[in-house]
Write an enzyme that holds these catalytic residues in place. Structure first.
Site: not given
Ligand code: MIG
Length: 985
Positions: A420, A423, A498
């Site tokens: 996650d 980017e 998201d």
């Molecule tokens: O700032 O890990 O897109 O799927 O549940 C949020 C928490 C961080 C973003 C991801 C989302 C995930 C969430 N993450």
């Protein structure tokens, strides 16, 4: 246009060009000096640029333009091997005119060198790409560090553009502009751009033929498809080379195969990853995880995977577990495994900036962190607080990162990893990311953040994947990522970030899945139900219906939202979710076969309709899709639906639920109540299925059910292996092709043996959409000395013996048990038709109930007789009669005569498909003469007149329909259907 004409036209254009106003800041690359030829390349020199055109192979051309005097390192994050292996054949040179032409075989390049303009044509001489006369290629200084590069090309009316990976909004991109800059785009909408992923590859459709363009440049890139100027498209990057590939078609699948030859394909995933995934931000403590798992099993709702989102960690530090909430993760994952669950844990790239943190210390030791220009690690802020970021563009850092996984995964027993925030996202930085002057290793050639930003997520996923592989070298890994770059398909699955719990996002989630699929990134799906906010029960039901047939199938929601499990919305929605997921698991053999095809060819699992029917625009839809080439899924993506129109693509289709057959190319009204997902299957397909299970780890009661939808020559295929190891790479797999031939009296299906994998199981065949009754079944292994099993219909008892068969009213299918496929022989099954009804007078029966039976019955192939062709219908059925498989001349036989035996005249509709309009049917005004002779009514259609001249060429099929004013319970006998010459001929 001849070459000479074209040269003159180009010259004319170039004169005009000199007078054109200067482009804002853009410098034209100008006139080329002498051309240098190499076996696979042509090189053009300019005062301030250099262009190379290479034959990567026969079908792929690469164009490189550097805004300097030498090319830099030839390096790509996407293309494994760009060595030009083709040959450039010089075709024409006219030095006076400054014109040259050369060809790769399938692609011809014509170059006008003064000023430089390129045109690429396909083997048939059709233009695929032509530089715009006014601009062509250009360069523009952005700042000290970078020079932007761009090309402008013609965009004729009617050109359609697809791809560019993860883009919201409509699937087709003309008249819009996009950019690539991986962005944490929480709560994005249809006009938000860029999003999380950068896949600078797109398909161009010109008159039903497709080619691809891949701009392999990881800097910020931008694309304008006729937005600024309706007939011009342009693309470029803010730094690096203009480095693009032109990929020949003509079919969209050809383009995808060739694009994925370059950039790679998905690896065959473990089968469990094709199951249903249940996630939320976050399930904790462990008691809650156990409760979720138990509830799935108690409620018999299929599920394979449960997720650990960031709250499993200790203070959000990657590679740790929260000591109180998850005191013994290994015990937990073992217990879950015993219940047939796999687990996936999230990992974030931001590492807590704190000496003493094990990951921080070991990373610091190898100098793993991204640096500020002054050489100090850049410190940003993410979940754990102040963070440093591993430089995944450094091979040594990727190696270190991969090495963190074996101890972590062995200790906790988690199976897959979810990457996650890559980017990379940064709460502290400008624009939610790192400052642009941060330095990256860039695979040994240090570069600014701008040059590497878009590959950060891809390289993180790559390092993570390597870590899982090292942990369990013999098992297939599973990773998932939010950000990636072209070629990222090699490193695992992805999700669309998201999204929001609303109807628009349900629609977007399907469109975006298809968009990624046609961009080479096919193992994807959305957060089902939406991440931000909570769905209404109806929205969740529709989302899981649609999402259950997308490649990556996961429900997920954010931390502040109510529960979002299949049972969170009451009994009705729970049942809809259960049935939807059961259907996914029943389709697992088909789905798995599609994944294997995708891993081998790059053709996506979920496809826009045009991928199967290239150039067919009337059926263009953004939220309907093909699951493979045989199943058409038409999800309901709006509220309050009770019924809906499905626009069937060309061909002949069966309604999955009812077995009703429809001629394609027409809208069909289908029921669409909340529990109904409109599904159609291509007539003539064989879909491998299994009985429902609650996890892919469970052995199905029926491991192989072949759903045959007979129509002439039917076909299907199946891929099997152990589903989890990499033994398939050593040849331990089995690929079977099934064929089935339906003719007047018999249906014969042949099943090849598959000794390696399906030990002893005897498949069940389900003949669906079959109108005729079956009198007996012959099951015989191929070969002279084997006995045939001939049988008669069974009662309700289980079908155990080879040849045992019966009609199943629930699936409206004839079920036949066949021999195990382990005997090394092809098994033949022959259904013998026992209908004793006389040939000429066949009965169509309307039900006594309110609704006429909607099944439509198959017909005999046309019987040729003097003066015309007769089609004799033999079976009882319904108010629609399809006369398929016709091959007759419309000019010679334009009159249709239908004789019906009824006790009153009814209305009769006719639709047909001809060579002129093969994909569309027509509904001619009814012009007929009725002659009543006792109970026989004769209907006479002048189709040529009725269709206003479109009735010409070969006729493919005709459909008769009996509208609802036919009397209920009435018997109509279609005595004959005949095609005849025009009256008076
Ligand atoms: O700032 O890990 O897109 O799927 O549940 C949020 C928490 C961080 C973003 C991801 C989302 C995930 C969430 N993450």
């Amino acid at each position: 246009m001849s070459n000479g004409d074209r040269i003159h036209r180009l010259v004319g254009i170039s004169l005009f060009l000199i007078a054109a106003p200067a482009m804002a800041g853009w410098e034209h690359i100008g006139a080329a000096g002498e051309t240098g030829y190499e076996p696979a390349a042509a090189v053009f020199r300019f005062a301030n640029a250099l262009v190379r055109v290479e034959a990567v192979n026969e079908h792929v051309l690469r164009v490189r333009m550097t805004p300097g005097s030498t090319f830099g390192r030839d390096f790509s994050w996407a293309v494994a091997d760009a060595t030009p292996r083709g040959k450039l054949k010089r075709e024409a040179v006219d030095e006076g005119e400054g014109y040259e032409a050369f060809s790769t075989g399938a692609l011809t390049v014509r170059v006008h060198t003064r000023p430089f303009r390129m045109e690429v044509l396909d083997a048939e001489g059709r233009t695929l790409v032509r530089d715009e006369a006014a601009r062509g290629m250009g360069r523009r200084r952005v700042n000290e560090e970078c020079i932007a590069v761009r090309v402008w090309q013609e965009m004729p009316d009617g050109v359609r553009i697809y791809g560019l990976g993860e883009k919201a909004g409509p699937l087709e991109h003309s008249e819009r502009a996009f950019s690539m800059w991986n962005t944490d785009a929480w709560g994005y909408g249809p006009t938000t751009d860029p999003l999380y992923k950068s896949i600078p590859f797109f398909l161009v459709e010109r008159e039903g033929r497709y080619h691809g363009i891949f701009l392999d440049n990881p800097w910020r890139t931008s694309f304008d498809f006729g937005k600024e100027d309706r007939n011009v498209m342009s693309f470029g990057a803010e730094g690096g080379e203009l480095n693009y590939y032109v990929i020949a078609g003509p079919g969209p699948k050809d383009v995808l195969q060739r694009y994925t030859d370059l950039t790679g394909r998905i690896e065959l995933p473990p089968k469990w990853a094709l199951g249903y995934h249940q996630c939320r931000y976050s399930y904790y403590p462990e008691a809650r995880v156990r409760e979720i798992a138990k509830t799935f099993r108690a409620k018999n709702i299929p599920c394979d995977v449960i997720y650990f989102d960031i709250d499993y960690m200790d203070a959000y530090r990657s590679f740790t577990w929260h000591p109180e909430w998850f005191p013994d993760p290994k015990k937990l994952t073992d217990d879950l495994k015993a219940m047939n669950f796999h687990t996936v844990a999230i990992i974030d790239p931001g590492i807590k900036h704190e000496p003493g943190d094990a990951v921080y210390d070991s990373g610091t030791k190898i100098d793993a962190w991204l640096k500020r220009p002054d050489g100090e690690p850049y410190v940003g802020r993410v979940w754990p607080g102040d963070c440093v970021f591993p430089d995944f563009t450094n091979p040594a850092v990727r190696d270190w990162w991969a090495g963190l996984f074996p101890p972590f995964l062995q200790a906790c027993g988690v199976d897959g990893i979810w990457n996650d925030m890559n980017e990379p996202a940064n709460f502290a930085g400008p624009n939610k990311t790192l400052p642009l002057d941060v330095r990256f290793d860039n695979e040994g050639e240090p570069a600014p953040h701008r040059a590497c930003h878009n590959v950060y997520g891809q390289q993180m996923a790559r390092a993570t994947l390597e870590g899982i592989r090292r942990t369990r070298p013999d098992r297939r890994p599973f990773t998932m990522t939010r950000a990636t770059y072209a070629g990222g398909q090699r490193y695992g699955a992805a999700w669309t970030g998201d999204n929001i719990s609303n109807w628009e996002h349900l629609q977007l989630s399907i469109t975006m899945t298809m968009g990624l699929g046609v961009s080479g990134m096919p193992f994807v799906g959305p957060d089902i139900g939406g991440f931000a906010h909570g769905p209404t029960p109806e929205l969740f039901a529709r989302w899981i219906q649609a999402g259950s047939l997308l490649p990556y199938c996961r429900t997920h929601t954010a931390c502040y939202n109510p529960d979002q499990e299949p049972w969170s919305y009451g009994a009705e929605v729970e049942e809809i979710a259960r049935q939807s997921l059961r259907r996914r698991y029943e389709l697992m053999p088909y789905l798995y076969t599609l994944f294997e095809e995708c891993a081998r060819t790059g053709v996506p699992i979920v496809r826009p309709i045009w991928m199967e029917f290239p150039g067919e625009h009337p059926w263009f839809e953004d939220t309907a899709f093909m699951l493979g080439s045989d199943i058409l899924v038409w999800p309901i993506v709006w509220p309050d639906a009770r019924e809906g129109h499905v626009s069937l693509p060309p061909g002949v289709w069966f309604d999955w639920h009812t077995g009703e057959i429809h001629g394609g190319g027409q809208p069909v009204l289908v029921p669409a109540g909340l529990d109904h997902l409109p599904l159609f299957v291509r007539a003539g397909s064989i879909i491998p299925m299994q009985s429902a299970v609650e996890s892919t780890m469970e052995t199905p009661v029926e491991p192989l059910i072949l759903d045959v939808w007979p129509f002439g020559e039917s076909k299907g295929s199946l891929y099997e292996d152990d589903g989890q190891s990499i033994a398939y790479r050593r040849g331990e797999f089995c690929r079977s092709e099934f064929t089935c031939q339906a003719d007047e009296h018999t249906i014969t299906i042949s099943l090849p043996a598959c000794p390696q994998t399906v030990g002893g199981t005897a498949p069940l065949i389900r003949f669906r959409g079959l109108g005729r009754p079956v009198a007996s079944v012959v099951v015989t292994p191929e070969g002279p000395e084997t006995a045939a099993h001939i049988s008669e219909p069974a009662g309700d008892e289980p079908l155990t013996e080879p040849g045992a068969f019966r009609f199943d009213p629930v699936s409206r299918a004839w079920l036949v048990r066949v021999l195990p496929r382990t005997r090394g022989q092809t098994v033949l099954v022959r259904l013998v038709d026992g209908d004793g009804v006389a040939r000429e007078a066949v009965t169509l029966r309307f039900d006594e109930t309110e609704q006429p039976i909607r099944h439509h019955r198959s017909v005999l192939p046309p019987v040729y007789s003097e003066g015309g062709v007769e089609v004799v219908v033999r079976h009882a059925g319904n108010p629609q009669l399809l006369l398929p498989r016709l091959r007759l001349s419309a000019e010679a036989l334009p009159m249709l005569r239908v004789r019906l035996a009824t006790d009153h005249a009814t209305t009769l509709g006719v639709q047909f498909a001809t060579e002129q309009e093969p994909t569309r049917s027509d509904q001619p005004a009814m012009r007929f003469a009725i002659t009543a002779d006792g109970k026989v009514h004769e209907y006479f259609f002048d189709l040529q007149a009725a269709s206003e001249g479109r009735w010409s060429g070969t006729v493919y099929w005709v459909m008769l329909s009996f509208p609802d004013n036919s009397r209920q319970g009435e018997t109509i006998r279609v005595e004959s259907v005949a095609f005849e010459p025009a009256a008076g001929m």
